[in-house]
Design a protein around this motif. Structure first.
Motif, PDB file in Angstrom:
ATOM      1  N   PRO A 147       0.874  -1.113  -0.042  1.00  0.00           N
ATOM      2  CA  PRO A 147      -0.096   0.162   0.043  1.00  0.00           C
ATOM      3  C   PRO A 147       0.944   1.462  -0.022  1.00  0.00           C
ATOM      4  N   GLY A 148       0.226   2.239  -0.732  1.00  0.00           N
ATOM      5  CA  GLY A 148       1.042   3.253  -0.948  1.00  0.00           C
ATOM      6  C   GLY A 148       2.307   3.441  -1.942  1.00  0.00           C
ATOM      7  N   GLN A 149       2.612   2.268  -2.533  1.00  0.00           N
ATOM      8  CA  GLN A 149       3.611   1.888  -3.586  1.00  0.00           C
ATOM      9  C   GLN A 149       3.204   2.641  -4.819  1.00  0.00           C
ATOM     10  N   VAL A 150       3.501   3.005  -5.802  1.00  0.00           N
ATOM     11  CA  VAL A 150       3.161   3.095  -7.338  1.00  0.00           C
ATOM     12  C   VAL A 150       4.286   2.841  -8.241  1.00  0.00           C
ATOM     13  N   PHE A 151       4.323   1.624  -9.104  1.00  0.00           N
ATOM     14  CA  PHE A 151       5.450   1.404 -10.061  1.00  0.00           C
ATOM     15  C   PHE A 151       4.751   1.827 -11.480  1.00  0.00           C
ATOM     16  N   VAL A 152       5.687   2.289 -12.038  1.00  0.00           N
ATOM     17  CA  VAL A 152       5.182   2.805 -13.429  1.00  0.00           C
ATOM     18  C   VAL A 152       6.150   2.395 -14.525  1.00  0.00           C
ATOM     19  N   ASP A 153       5.560   2.430 -15.909  1.00  0.00           N
ATOM     20  CA  ASP A 153       6.586   2.053 -16.821  1.00  0.00           C
ATOM     21  C   ASP A 153       7.303   3.124 -17.541  1.00  0.00           C
TER      22      ASP A 153
END
Lengths: 227, 829
Positions: B130-136
């Motif tokens: 929770p709270g993490q965001v991974f992007v390309d």
């Protein structure tokens, strides 16, 4: 009164051929008592071997009946007849008919093992000694001479101490001297065991050694005489 | 007691050969079944493991509503791990910049299979907290941000915590698609972007033991509502389907070898039975019952089958272990699995073969009457039709058992039957016309000819088996060479492994210079634009129902593609494409389109139909002027629709191409990315490697089958020649008695064997030529081509093999000693 061991009534055997039905044996009736030595004689094709096969329960008749020790062979199944053969009969054949896969000792033991006799090996060794082949116990039939093979066959025939011994031309494949020795051995063991002997032969000399001769011609009994 | 007698007889019989042939046939059969099914299963396992890693799970249920709790409870019951994914598209903001993004919200258990790998950092993350965001990379570029910058997803504000390098179940969007973002499922409610009516798709992921997954899958099906479906993992790829076909081919080709070795077992069992007839008669005369004689001789068969099947299984396990080790070298992430299935199949096959091929002669043999002891002369068993019928039934059962396809089995069985009858007829014909060959000849050659003609029917039967054995060896040798070379041609070492997409026309000259400088092989450049087919001949197309795939719409209307297609235009027919209907574009085309054949069939398109297209805000109408067959296995850029250039003059487009970068030059990709950051690189190296792995395994399996067929063929030769030993022994003993010399007898036997072998080889060549012509016609459509090498190889191989095997087996028989002659004479009495 003593019951006969074999009681044969109106026995007949037919086979189907391309040319129609062939009568091999016709209207054979006779009695054989326990301990008798009987020679069945006749020309080739007279039906001697067929009669032997019927008396031994190897085959069943087309007509009539063979009673062996008060049991009608034709009413018994193949397996029941085999059980009787295993416990009460022995065979000696013209061409020895030993199992090539087994040694002399193993061939002799075979009927005893099939009959469930425990001391088969001991008996076989005794018999080998009696027929003078103890030194060849571990030889295979292919390694033995004709006379030796027939001696093994005789030892095999006596191992279950049968009540009846059937012999089909036992010396026909052997030279005269060896044949004579085999015949002597056969009669000697027969006398020792008190076995009924039913012998098919062409030889008048051999037939003459039996107590009784049954003469066959064209499938019929043409003579039944004591020697 | 009986067992002791059985053992004594068994020991002796082992030295006479027939039981060894049966033993080797059974060993070969079990070894083949275990090995072939084991190898194909390990290839399948590897593919499934790869599929699972590409789907992040072993089983996926897709749904348009939230997955039901009962599914997860059921999974718990079978000790299956679960995970839950929500996917939706929404705007992602960074300051004033915004970008439509594909969001994937996952729980902490994701991914169940494979790994989520981030670029920024050494770690392979297995969880999205929770709270993490991974992007390309794409999202970073579009929003002009870096890792650590804050973004907004609806009401949810978060810092980008990682850059995605590998996402196991990312869709393979070759040519575009929205940027991707991965977040925790726990944060979705904070975003408040999902409202009633929002387009959200859900996936329930499951992973566990194969058996548990299979059971769970079965039990889930009735629980699933209409809007949910199980996503098939193993059959969804072209590779899966190819593997299916390869597996079936391997098993069926292997089966022919098995049938051949079973024929050897049947011939040996028949000879064994004939040899035992006198023994049975003697045993019966001295009191053995029929039941006992069956027990005695079936115990021999039982012992042979059990011991040879056990040895076959051990060898098979060793072969599977070898194949597993090879596979582990080829696929670093492959974990071999132990399976009992190949052993069960091997055991069942041995049982079936023993019962239907070998048991009948022994059953019949036990019926030998005791009276035979008083009959003179050897009597052979009459031709046993039930044995032939049982053997035929066994062949059919094996075919069905291995192909799991009654129709295919019936066709194959019919073809084998016809082939056997044709060979039998030809064999009789050849043997009959061989008479003139003897004219003018003398001595042993004439005797050999006379011997061949005298036994015309048994020889014809022998020729059928010799011919089939040589034919199968020739056919497999050719097919193996041909198939492997065809596959290797499809995937040459120069096949492109990187697709470059989104190339601006202005970049092309520098790109070409870069390729030339580094000596990289490139394919043609294709302009590319996304477009949608909206109607066919004014009939509007309906969107396919994602949850009801495979069923046409109930109202009978045409179903469209359901998505945008990548369209191209070119004047040249691309390589790997073949026009099967209509004409390719002329020099001055007029709004034309060429359609890929399978799509044309799916949409019901014919030449002359008019397609309405929506391309970047432009409406276009194109007439179908050709239908193309496309080789999708070529790994070259391929398109469903190719438009004529005149349609596209006013439409802006980027271009794409495919290049090959050898592994040792892979560092060039980084230079390339720095120089042209807007060009997207898509690597197909993994796909190529997977295909090459499968080819390597299938080639190995084919070599194994060739070995199996050759071994089975030799076994047939041995069994057939052994079956004539007794008769030859009698004949040669007679000739020897009449004064024939050693050399004369030896030559006559060798001539006879060589002639039989050469005739069988000739017939086998004829058959192989015919079958190959059919295969070439059916599969590759190439013209009939003679194979002169067969016509030479067949008879030579036949003559050499039969003579060699024959002279080894008949060595002593060919020159009988006087003692053998006398013994023979005695036995004849």
């Amino acid at each position: 009164m003593q019951q006969p061991q074999f009681n044969v009534n109106n026995l007949g055997k037919d086979v189907q051929t391309h040319d129609g039905r062939l009568h091999i044996l016709t209207d054979i009736s006779m009695r054989i008592n326990a301990g008798e030595t009987v020679a069945v004689v006749g020309e080739s094709g007279s039906g001697k071997s067929t009669l032997l096969g019927l008396l031994a329960g190897l085959d069943v008749p087309s007509q009539g009946e063979v009673w062996f020790e008060q049991q009608p062979f034709s009413k018994l199944t193949d397996d029941e007849r085999a059980a009787i053969r295993a416990s009460k009969t022995g065979f000696v054949f013209q061409s020895f008919l030993l199992l090539q896969a087994l040694t002399a000792l193993e061939n002799i033991m075979l009927p005893a093992e099939l009959a469930g006799i425990k001391d088969a090996r001991k008996r076989a060794l005794n018999l080998l000694e009696q027929v003078g082949l103890l030194h060849r116990a571990e030889f295979f039939p292919g390694q033995l001479s004709g006379g030796e093979q027939q001696r093994v066959a005789i030892a095999r025939a006596f191992i279950t101490m049968p009540k009846v011994l059937f012999a089909d031309e036992p010396s026909a494949n052997l030279d005269a001297a060896t044949g004579k020795k085999i015949e002597d051995l056969l009669f000697e063991l027969n006398a020792q065991h008190g076995t009924t002997l039913i012998l098919v032969t062409h030889s008048p000399v051999l037939a003459a050694r039996c107590q009784r001769q049954i003469q066959l011609a064209a499938g019929k009994i043409v003579g039944d005489s004591a020697c | 007691m009986l067992s002791r007698i059985a053992w004594r007889l068994f020991k002796h019989e082992l030295s006479r050969g027939d039981l060894w042939v049966i033993a080797f046939a059974m060993l070969l059969t079990v070894f083949s079944v275990v090995t072939l099914s084991g190898i194909t299963q390990s290839v399948r396992d590897a593919l499934l493991q790869r599929s699972s890693q590409l789907s992040a799970a072993d089983l996926v249920v897709r749904s348009s509503t939230t997955p039901e709790l009962s599914w997860f409870e059921l999974a718990k019951k079978y000790d299956v791990a679960t995970s839950h994914i929500q996917s939706f598209n929404t705007m992602v903001y960074h300051g004033d910049a915004m970008q439509l993004t594909s969001i994937k919200a996952v729980d902490q258990r994701y991914p169940l299979r494979g790994s989520l790998v981030l670029i920024s950092g050494q770690n392979q993350f297995h969880q999205v907290l929770p709270g993490q965001v991974f992007v390309d990379q794409q999202l970073l570029q579009r929003l002009q941000i870096g890792v650590g910058d804050e973004i907004e997803i609806g009401m949810f504000k978060a810092k980008v915590t990682g850059l995605i390098d590998q996402e196991p179940d990312a869709p393979l969007n070759l040519f575009g698609g929205n940027p991707r973002l991965l977040m925790s499922l726990a944060d979705v409610s904070t975003t408040q972007v999902i409202q009633p009516g929002s387009q959200v798709s859900y996936r329930a992921l499951f992973a566990g033991e194969t058996a548990s997954i299979a059971t769970l899958s079965e039990q889930l099906v009735p629980l699933l509502p209409k809007n949910s479906r199980i996503q098939q993992l193993d059959r969804q790829t072209t590779l899966g389907a190819t593997l299916d076909r390869a597996e079936r081919f391997i098993l069926l080709a292997g089966l022919l070898g098995i049938i051949l070795s079973c024929c050897a077992a049947a011939v040996a069992a028949k000879r064994y039975s004939e040899r035992q007839r006198q023994s049975i008669a003697i045993l019966k005369a001295i009191g053995l019952t029929q039941t006992q004689s069956r027990r005695l001789y079936f115990s021999h068969l039982f012992f042979i089958v059990v011991s040879s099947a056990s040895v076959g299984m051990i060898f098979g396990q060793l072969a599977i272990a070898g194949s597993g080790a090879l596979m582990s070298q080829l696929l670093s992430d492959y974990q071999p699995k132990m399976s009992w299935l190949p052993f069960q199949l091997g055991g069942l096959t041995a049982l079936l073969c023993a019962a239907l091929f070998a048991a009948r002669p022994i059953w019949v043999m036990a019926q030998t009457p005791a009276l035979d002891v008083l009959r003179q002369g050897a009597k052979s068993i009459a031709f046993d039709w039930p044995h032939l019928l049982l053997s035929a039934l066994a062949v059919f059962c094996l075919m069905w058992f291995f192909s799991n396809d009654a129709r295919l089995s019936a066709i194959l069985f019919g073809a084998c039957l016809v082939a056997a009858l044709v060979i039998f007829g030809l064999a009789v014909l050849v043997l009959r016309v061989s008479k003139p060959l003897g004219v003018g000849q003398t001595g042993s050659f004439v005797l050999a000819l006379a011997s061949i003609r005298r036994r015309i029917w048994p020889n014809a039967f022998q020729l059928v088996t010799f011919t089939l054995a040589i034919f199968l060896s020739l056919l497999l040798f050719f097919l193996r060479t041909e198939l492997v070379s065809q596959w290797q041609q499809q995937l040459p070492s120069t096949a492109p492994n990187i697709f470059l997409v989104n190339i601006n026309a202005a970049d092309k000259p520098q790109l070409k210079a870069f390729f030339a400088e580094h000596q990289l092989q490139t394919g043609p450049f294709y302009p590319m634009v996304a477009g949608r087919v909206t109607a066919v001949n004014d009939d509007l197309l309906v969107e396919p129902d994602e949850n009801n795939q495979g069923s046409p719409p109930a109202d009978g209307r045409r179903e469209g593609f359901g998505r945008e297609l990548n369209l191209t235009w070119t004047q040249q027919l691309p390589p790997g494409n073949e026009i099967i209907e209509g004409q390719w574009f002329s020099d001055t085309p007029q709004a034309e389109v060429s359609v890929e054949s399978r799509q044309a069939e799916r949409l019901g398109l014919v030449i002359g139909d008019k397609l309405s297209l929506q391309i970047g805000g432009f409406g276009k109408v194109a007439t179908v002027t050709s239908i193309r067959k496309v080789d999708w296995n070529s790994l070259q850029p391929n398109f469903f629709l190719i438009l004529s250039a005149d349609l596209m003059v006013d439409i802006p487009a980027t271009e794409m191409t495919a290049i090959r970068i050898p592994p040792e030059q892979s560092a060039l990709l980084n230079d390339f990315a720095r120089s042209w950051p807007t060009i997207t690189q898509i690597s197909v190296q993994q796909i190529i490697k997977q295909v090459q792995d499968v080819i390597a395994q299938v080639s190995l399996a084919l070599s194994f089958i060739l070995g199996l067929i050759v071994a089975a063929a030799i076994l047939v030769l041995v069994a057939q020649i052994q079956s004539t030993v007794d008769e030859r022994q009698r004949e040669l003993a007679l000739l020897r008695t009449l004064g024939a010399k050693t050399r004369f007898l030896r030559l006559s036997v060798l001539y006879e064997l060589a002639m039989l072998g050469a005739i069988a080889g000739l017939l086998a060549s004829l058959l192989a030529e015919g079958v190959l012509a059919m295969i070439q016609q059916q599969l590759s459509g190439t013209a009939f081509q003679l194979h002169p090498e067969f016509w030479l190889l067949g008879p030579v191989i036949g003559a050499v093999c039969v003579t060699l095997v024959g002279s080894l087996l008949l060595g002593k028989v060919m020159v009988p000693t006087p003692a053998q002659v006398i013994r023979q004479a005695l036995a004849e009495q």
